[in-house]
Design a protein around this motif. Structure first.
Motif, PDB file in Angstrom:
ATOM      1  N   PHE A  76      65.549  52.458  79.613  1.00 13.76           N
ATOM      2  CA  PHE A  76      65.734  51.165  80.275  1.00 13.76           C
ATOM      3  C   PHE A  76      64.498  50.310  80.126  1.00 13.76           C
ATOM      4  N   ASN A  77      63.323  50.909  80.408  1.00 15.04           N
ATOM      5  CA  ASN A  77      62.087  50.150  80.280  1.00 15.04           C
ATOM      6  C   ASN A  77      61.921  49.579  78.895  1.00 15.04           C
ATOM      7  N   PHE A  78      62.233  50.421  77.876  1.00 10.71           N
ATOM      8  CA  PHE A  78      62.074  49.948  76.511  1.00 10.71           C
ATOM      9  C   PHE A  78      62.897  48.689  76.270  1.00 10.71           C
ATOM     10  N   PHE A  79      64.181  48.761  76.652  1.00  8.44           N
ATOM     11  CA  PHE A  79      65.043  47.603  76.419  1.00  8.44           C
ATOM     12  C   PHE A  79      64.637  46.410  77.278  1.00  8.44           C
ATOM     13  N   ASN A  80      64.252  46.690  78.514  1.00 11.57           N
ATOM     14  CA  ASN A  80      63.874  45.612  79.420  1.00 11.57           C
ATOM     15  C   ASN A  80      62.650  44.869  78.894  1.00 11.57           C
ATOM     16  N   TYR A  81      61.613  45.636  78.558  1.00  8.61           N
ATOM     17  CA  TYR A  81      60.391  45.004  78.065  1.00  8.61           C
ATOM     18  C   TYR A  81      60.668  44.225  76.779  1.00  8.61           C
ATOM     19  N   THR A  82      61.464  44.821  75.915  1.00 14.42           N
ATOM     20  CA  THR A  82      61.767  44.137  74.656  1.00 14.42           C
ATOM     21  C   THR A  82      62.511  42.835  74.926  1.00 14.42           C
ATOM     22  N   PHE A  83      63.518  42.942  75.789  1.00 16.28           N
ATOM     23  CA  PHE A  83      64.296  41.753  76.095  1.00 16.28           C
ATOM     24  C   PHE A  83      63.408  40.647  76.657  1.00 16.28           C
ATOM     25  N   LEU A  84      62.569  41.011  77.635  1.00 12.98           N
ATOM     26  CA  LEU A  84      61.717  39.999  78.260  1.00 12.98           C
ATOM     27  C   LEU A  84      60.733  39.412  77.247  1.00 12.98           C
ATOM     28  N   ALA A  85      60.249  40.266  76.336  1.00 12.30           N
ATOM     29  CA  ALA A  85      59.331  39.755  75.323  1.00 12.30           C
ATOM     30  C   ALA A  85      60.032  38.742  74.425  1.00 12.30           C
TER      31      ALA A  85
END
Lengths: 284, 311
Positions: free
Chosen positions: A10-19
């Motif tokens: 989840f963190n991976f996708f979340n951080y990527t999305f926000l970036a």
């Protein structure tokens, strides 16, 4: 703290999305800067991420133009400065009155100021009022009607209410007059909220557009946002001053100048967010 | 004896108490006078100007009352029906797309653990909110420019024809919604993040003990924590659907007028540019009354369905 696989994914996708989202926000700004720093000739080459031969040509052109940049810029600065002073003055003083919890007649005053929040005159009656007051084509029309906002009153009031009564009380016992309490105790302690509101008001006044369109007609009185839009949309020539055509790089340079005061004020605005001033007052 | 002591003494003599009280606190009452006068001039006097809605001001040399004729006129005008529908459509699209997105964005941001990353993203996201629509128009016209804009460059790379975005009727509504989200979505998360930061950590901990994973926690703890804010924000957004204006004004042009004209731009056109003052005032009054209705009805519905409301 142990993180399970699910959380890591989840963190991976979340951080990527926000970036990616952040890049999407920044990208148009970069595009603007690129165009504003480009040679006029290069503009026809299609999209470029970075200017191939960066030049300050566009900026030099607009900064030397009294008609296009200097006059409107100074006008907007004037409106912003007077607007902020007026708004802070009126709102701070009134908020102090509202802050006194058990003042006789306070409820009536509050009802009095809340009614117009639900139902207003509208565009035409407001225009007619300004006209009847003889304020058409003056800067008063841009600064006075917007001086008090209900939201700001609440913010300042809540902040003032958080100042302990004991301070004022002991000052009264020492013989201080009411105006001294306001000027020497409450206002100095309220500087954080006043500064925050002042910044927000400043940005608001600088960005003001439609009111300027509505109430100003004299070319030399126009504010920056009005001139900026005319240039962007109508591709006007600079008129009397020179026969130069307004090209994309000039438009973007002007747009950048239109953002500049906000960009400069922005770090200070941010500081108030992290201090939680606005946030804390939402509780109230 | 001090005046406060005297006040306490004569508490029961209502009239005398009031007079002494008003004198004792005269500074505060004087302080309120400028604001009260300001409200009278700039908020109450315009309400009086609404009377022009029932006159032929602007259409005849001598102003006289014509009852509801202005209202009949715009209610039967197909142009106005179009304008009204444009307003509703654009605003509803904005709400449908940006309202849930803002909440989701706030929830995602709330899950970020690395403070530096969170702070940086927030700084970037909040910025567009503070720019004027004129500046944003400059940026977005440039972005979607057929000749050197990034979007069209991308389209051409995939072999397509350049699109003249801002003069295409089909694109206008979507572009308004997108630019609106670009500007306000980031800042819109603030109020949710504030509510989230106040969420009871005890509830989270006890739900974890009960074996709830993050998703269930979100549903059962997070969302209820921000329910009041969601309802209030929704009421305010929804009751403002007829008021969209400056964004449209800045992006509008003759080619897209058919889909772009909204109630306030129409009022401006008819009342200020064409000086049909009585008619335009009537349109404005119509809009204000409906907006007031929307506030009251939405508030009542919210109270009924969720037990939360604005007032």
């Amino acid at each position: 703290m142990q993180q399970n696989v699910g959380r890591k994914t989840f963190n991976f996708f979340n951080y990527t999305f926000l970036a990616i989202y952040s890049i999407a926000i920044i990208f148009p700004f970069m595009n603007l800067l690129t165009i504003s720093l480009s040679h006029t000739a290069n503009l026809r080459q299609g999209f470029q991420l970075f200017p191939s031969n960066p030049t300050l040509h566009a900026y030099k052109t607009i900064f030397s133009s009294k008609h296009m940049l200097i006059q409107p810029f100074l006008n907007s600065m004037y409106v912003t400065a007077t607007g902020v002073v007026m708004a802070l003055f009126m709102q701070t003083l009134f908020a102090y009155v509202l802050a006194k919890k058990d003042l006789l007649g306070l409820n009536m005053i509050i009802i009095y100021i809340m009614i117009p929040w639900f139902f207003g005159g509208g565009m035409i009656p407001n225009y007619l009022l300004i006209k009847n007051l003889g304020l058409i084509n003056t800067y008063w029309a841009l600064t006075i009607p917007g001086a008090i906002s209900f939201g700001n009153l609440l913010l300042i009031r809540n902040f003032m209410r958080s100042i302990p009564d004991s301070l004022s009380e002991s000052a009264r016992l020492d013989g201080a007059k009411e105006y001294e309490i306001l000027l020497k105790i409450i206002i100095p302690l309220s500087v954080p909220i006043i500064a925050a509101i002042g910044l927000f008001e400043g940005v608001g006044y600088w960005n003001q557009y439609f009111n300027a369109v509505l109430y100003l007609y004299e070319p030399k009185k126009l504010t920056f946002q009005v001139v900026l839009r005319n240039i962007i949309v109508e591709s006007e020539t600079l008129g009397k001053e020179s026969q130069m055509e307004v090209t994309e790089n000039i438009k973007m340079a002007m747009t950048f100048v239109g953002m500049l005061p906000v960009l400069i004020a922005y770090p200070f605005v941010q500081k108030h967010f992290t201090k939680g001033i606005i946030v804390g007052s939402i509780k109230g | 004896m001090t005046i406060d002591k005297k006040l306490r003494q004569i508490k029961n003599e209502k009239l005398r108490y009031t007079m002494v009280y008003l004198y004792r606190w005269r500074f505060l009452y004087l302080l309120a006078v400028p604001a009260i006068v300001w409200y009278f001039i700039f908020k109450y006097l315009p309400i009086y100007g609404i009377k022009y809605a029932f006159t032929n001001y602007g259409k005849a040399p001598k102003i006289s009352y014509i009852g509801f004729k202005n209202f009949e006129r715009f209610l039967t005008l197909p142009d106005f029906t179009n304008v009204f529908m444009n307003t509703v459509k654009i605003s509803l699209y904005q709400i449908i797309f940006s309202f849930p997105s803002t909440i989701i964005l706030a929830l995602l941001l709330n899950e970020v653990e690395k403070k530096i990353f969170k702070r940086t993203v927030q700084t970037i996201l909040y910025l567009p909110h503070f720019l004027s629509w004129v500046v944003i128009a400059g940026i977005w016209f440039n972005l979607l420019s057929p000749s050197h804009g990034a979007v069209n460059a991308l389209i051409k790379v995939f072999g397509g024809e350049q699109i003249y975005f801002w003069i295409e009727k089909g694109w206008f509504r979507s572009l308004i919604v997108l630019s609106g989200m670009w500007k306000n979505m980031g800042y819109g998360t603030i109020i949710y993040l504030a509510a989230l930061s106040r969420a009871d950590t005890e509830l989270y901990d006890s739900s974890k003990v009960d074996g709830a994973n993050r998703l269930r926690q979100t549903w059962h703890v997070t969302l209820p924590a921000i329910k009041p804010i969601i309802v209030i924000t929704f009421i305010m957004s929804f009751s403002g659907i007829l008021s969209i204006f400056e964004q449209i004004f800045v992006f509008m042009n003759n080619m897209v007028k058919e889909v772009a004209e909204v109630i306030d731009t129409y009022t401006y056109q008819m009342g200020i540019k064409k000086m049909d003052v009585g008619f335009a005032t009537a349109v404005g009054l119509f809009k204000n009354v409906i907006s007031l209705f929307l506030v009251l009805i939405t508030n009542a519905l919210a109270k009924w369905v969720t037990e939360e409301s604005l007032f």
